[in-house]
Design a protein around this motif. Structure first.
Motif, short mmCIF file in Angstrom:
data_model
loop_
_atom_site.label_atom_id
_atom_site.label_comp_id
_atom_site.label_asym_id
_atom_site.label_seq_id
_atom_site.Cartn_x
_atom_site.Cartn_y
_atom_site.Cartn_z
N UNK A 101 0.97 -1.12 0.01
CA UNK A 101 -0.17 -0.22 -0.05
C UNK A 101 0.86 1.24 0.13
N UNK A 102 1.03 1.75 -1.03
CA UNK A 102 1.74 3.16 -1.28
C UNK A 102 1.14 4.08 -0.61
N UNK A 103 1.97 4.65 0.46
CA UNK A 103 1.43 5.89 1.45
C UNK A 103 1.92 7.20 0.83
N UNK A 104 3.04 6.94 0.02
CA UNK A 104 3.52 8.28 -0.52
C UNK A 104 4.48 8.05 -1.67
N UNK A 105 4.60 9.08 -2.69
CA UNK A 105 5.85 8.80 -3.53
C UNK A 105 6.36 10.20 -3.71
N UNK A 106 7.79 9.87 -3.65
CA UNK A 106 8.66 11.21 -3.53
C UNK A 106 9.36 11.11 -4.97
N UNK A 107 10.34 12.19 -5.16
CA UNK A 107 10.83 12.24 -6.26
C UNK A 107 12.29 12.75 -5.98
N UNK A 108 13.42 12.06 -6.41
CA UNK A 108 14.85 12.47 -6.16
C UNK A 108 15.50 11.97 -7.21
#
Length: 879
Positions: free
Chosen positions: A519-526
């Protein structure tokens, strides 16, 4: 002669009459196969049906599938333009049976189509079969009447198809056309099979086995059919030409290229015209399917294709950008069959023009460097690898473009030296990153980016896709596998999940792998990596797993609406308040939006209403939302607004929404976020708060859609409740509240007067007893229940009553003491109210005190010492 468009429609019409569903081509970016960079065969969109993951409401299908082979293991780029049948973009005609008919019907349908509907002579046709497939050989004899010498048995894997190391597989049967002895070459399987006399036009795959990991094969319970016929190849045969580029579609594109450059389409530069015609198709279709030129992944392949074509335009003498001027010719030929080309015409045109304009400036400098370096080479000496790398690193020349430029001079490139120079640059960049202070904490992401490249973002077009797990991080460390219950960060080669950036929150949703889910609770970008955060449930997850990704549609829809609303809000604010308004920050969350602007003062109610009206008018207009690719400078010159805090590269997405067309849009901004498809999707917009953030910066908070409607309903419920409480209708509420407030003020005045009267014993000084101290009348009294602000008035009134004397009043509220001292005019020369108040306030823990010699006031925190304060004042008078 049948045109290519007629051949395509003849094929699909034939199979529709034979009970097949005509299924539209899937996009060039495959959503269900993370191992592919581009769709390269007709069966890609049906892969999940063949593997049993998906079921549809039909068992037979026919398609004309657009395909690209220009990256990865399927890369024909270097040969395009120099051979008769190599293309980057091509169309694959195919018919499919999902457990319905099998070999006999497939062979019968194929033979009927090519001999009856296409009219190919039977004596010009021969077939191949897998050497173990005697069933297929017998059917060709029975159905087509082919003699034994025109049924060729092939023992190699060329005639056995497999989806992968495991899974569905089966023998093939290929149909060849014989161009005759005038052209060199032998039949398939012979020593001369690489010649051009015998051309494969159709491949029938008989999917009849399931292959396990140990190499054993078992028969499928429902064998299936997958066929592929290259439209360009079969069209060349049907139009009586040997070269695909001599077919009507290519000839029309080549004619447009020749006309635009005023060159001979069949002269010494014929290969350049063929490259441009092929690459125009590939570039336009890729852009129409959402791929934009970049330095990573699919975008990098597109850029290589575009720049190769632009290099050949330069060879033809084109001084100005050429490719974009050929788009109308392509749409005329292919727009009816592929309407996405028509819809994306503006985007395709502008992207091609932008890329060619920018590349043309560097191309001339790069070619000058290349020519200078070539002059230094000895006979037969290759171009040094470090020179080729300098062309790539400084001028954006892909290696294959340099190789192509040297082809006519028969000069090779030192590829090993190029790779060495590339590896050295990466090593130096890694050292620099590792020593960059706080950024060193992100070293794990830097290393991962260097190894696997940036994530391909599919989320502009879809919310569901397949992806390959290329990076797994637990507690800041890369791992090859993670156990159930572990909090993980996943990086995939491609994803529909938006990583938080530009103020827009990251997506949530579900990722499913073999036996597990996250269950993806957040998606970050780096660093261009989309990092999915969640807890692993089920089985172990391993790098290399193929995963299915599903974005939370409802949440994404709310984010899209809020993000698009910020664009409309920005425009409305500038319209109402002035062009000085610029964005200073934003938050695009699921439930609300926040927008900070430069503005020197609070917005009036009238201004807020005008802004809301502007946004909601744009929403009701239901204008389209379109995206174009431009450089930041050109976009801003064209009227686009840049978003605060956004980092822009060489190309930017320019989002326009509302208005009649792209050039008359309501709002145009630079933005990489996700947006609604039409402004009407936002539904409604409501500002709920306006406040100060800092000097010259105001903050607008607002809601859209269902959240805005809920807010309005809640406000209405409160209004009705308040109206009911005062026994009035909502319309009567303002007047009723005004009356109540006036009544309250009157009662408060009367109550205050009553308290004063009570505290002073009924007024006129009658309740206050003066004591003579050192020849001066003194009244010192604690007044209970009196408001501190009323003390001065009481002192003035009492001074009038006694004529001459000193008055000291103290009252206590919330534990704090308030004191006032008054001295009549005849006594101020002997006693100062300021001196007396300072003596009294010390007793209640206060300091100082202010006023005039005849009137002073002060306060202290210790109300329990109120009487002591009065005593201190009396003693001071007596001294």
């Amino acid at each position: 002669m049948k045109s290519i468009n007629e051949i395509r429609s003849t094929f699909t019409d034939f199979f529709v009459k034979a009970g097949h569903r005509h299924v539209a081509s899937s996009p060039l970016v495959p959503a269900n196969d993370p191992t592919l960079m581009f769709t390269n065969a007709g069966m890609v969109q049906f892969k999940d049906i063949f593997t049993g993951k998906e079921k549809r409401d039909y068992l037979r299908a026919a398609t004309a599938q657009k395909c690209v082979r220009a990256g990865g293991k399927h890369n024909d780029l270097d040969n395009v333009g120099y051979t008769a049948r190599h293309h980057t973009f091509f169309e694959m005609l195919g018919n499919f049976s999902f457990g319905d008919y099998f070999k006999e019907t497939a062979i019968e349908l194929a033979w009927t189509l090519i001999t009856r509907d296409f009219g190919l002579p039977k004596d010009k046709l021969l077939v191949t079969v897998y050497h173990e497939d005697e069933e297929a050989a017998a059917l060709w004899k029975k159905i087509a009447g082919l003699p034994e010498d025109r049924i060729i048995r092939i023992a190699t894997s060329d005639n056995f198809w497999a989806m992968g190391d495991t899974g569905p597989c089966g023998p093939c049967s290929e149909i060849f056309f014989d161009h005759g002895p005038a052209i060199w070459g032998g039949p398939p399987g012979s020593a001369d099979q690489d010649g051009d006399r015998f051309i494969e036009i159709w491949n029938l795959v008989f999917m009849q086995f399931e292959q396990s990991a140990d190499g054993t094969r078992v028969a499928l319970p429902k064998p299936s059919i997958d066929t592929g016929m290259g439209l360009e190849r079969v069209s060349a045969v049907l139009q009586g030409v040997h070269n695909n580029y001599d077919t009507d579609l290519f000839q029309s594109l080549i004619a447009a290229s020749a006309d635009a450059t005023n060159t001979d389409p069949k002269g010494p530069m014929a290969a350049s015209h063929r490259v441009i015609a092929d690459h125009l198709r590939a570039s336009s279709f890729l852009i129409a399917d959402g791929v934009m030129p970049s330095n990573e992944g699919r975008g990098n392949v597109l850029r290589r294709i575009m720049r190769r074509a632009m290099r050949h335009a330069q060879l033809l003498g084109a001084r100005d950008p050429l490719m974009y001027r050929l788009v109308p010719a392509l749409i005329k030929q292919m727009g009816v069959a592929y309407p996405e080309l028509i819809r994306a015409e503006a985007l395709v045109t502008e992207t091609l023009k932008l890329e060619e304009t920018r590349f043309k400036q560097t191309l001339e400098r790069g070619l000058k460097l290349l020519d200078d370096e070539v002059e230094k080479l000895g006979s037969g000496q290759p171009l040094p690898g470090d020179v080729a790398f300098r062309l790539y690193d400084t001028y954006g020349f892909p290696l294959d473009l340099t190789q192509d430029a040297l082809r006519a001079k028969d000069i090779a490139v030192d590829v090993d030296g190029f790779n060495t120079a590339m590896a050295h640059q990466k090593a130096e960049a890694r050292k620099a990153w590792a020593g960059s202070g706080e950024a060193a904490t992100d070293l794990v992401w830097y290393e991962l980016k260097e190894e696997v490249g940036a994530s391909e973002f599919l989320g502009y077009e879809t919310e569901e896709a397949e992806g390959k797990l290329v990076g797994l991080v637990v507690d800041g460390q890369r791992v090859a596998a993670a156990a159930p219950g572990t909090r993980v960060a996943l990086v995939l080669n491609q994803t529909p999940f938006y990583g938080e950036s530009g103020g827009q929150a990251g997506d949530t949703g579900v990722i499913r792998g073999p036996g597990y889910s996250i269950a993806v609770t957040d998606t970050a970008k780096k660093l261009g990596l989309h990092i999915h955060l969640g807890t692993l449930e089920g089985a172990e997850a391993k790098v290399g797993d193929n995963l299915h990704l599903t974005v939370d549609h409802g949440r994404r829809s709310r984010l899209r609406a809020n993000h698009s609303a910020t664009h409309l809000l920005h425009k409305a604010l500038r319209d109402v308040l002035g062009a000085h308004v610029t964005q200073k920050g934003s938050l695009v969350a699921e439930e609300r939006l926040r927008f900070d602007i430069s503005h020197p003062k609070a917005l009036s109610d009238e201004e807020i209403e005008a802004v809301e009206n502007g946004v909601n008018a744009a929403i009701r207009g239901n204008g389209g939302v379109t995206t174009r690719l431009m450089t930041p400078d050109e976009a801003i010159k064209a009227g686009a607004l840049a978003l605060f805090g956004e980092k822009y590269g060489d190309e930017v997405r320019v989002v326009s929404m509302g208005g009649a067309d792209l050039d008359h849009a309501y709002s145009t901004e630079l933005c990489g976020g996700t947006h609604v498809f039409r402004t009407g999707d936002i539904a409604v917009f409501k500002i709920v708060a306006e406040s100060a953030v800092s000097a010259g910066v105001r903050r607008i908070e607002a809601l859209t859609g269902a959240a805005a409607l809920k807010h309005l309903r809640d406000e209405e419920a409160l209004l009705k409740k308040a109206a009911a409480a005062v026994k009035a209708s909502p319309a009567e509420l303002p007047e009723r509240v005004a009356v109540l407030l006036e009544d309250r003020k009157r009662l408060e005045r009367e109550l205050a007067e009553a308290k004063k009267q009570l505290a002073t014993g009924g007024g006129s000084g009658g309740g206050l007893t003066a004591t003579e101290v050192n020849g001066v009348k003194v009244i010192a009294k604690k007044l209970d229940g009196v408001n501190p602000k009323d003390l001065r008035g009481l002192v003035d009134e009492t001074k009038k009553q006694i004529g001459s004397g000193i008055i000291a009043f103290v009252t206590v509220n919330d534990g704090k003491a308030a004191l006032v001292v008054g001295v009549t005019e005849d006594l101020v020369a002997r006693h100062s109210a300021v001196d007396l108040i300072r003596i009294g306030v010390e007793a209640v823990g206060g300091k100082g005190g202010g006023g005039r010699p005849d009137m002073a006031q002060a306060g202290g925190p210790d109300g329990d010492k109120a009487e002591a304060a009065l005593d201190a004042i009396v003693k001071a008078v007596a001294a």
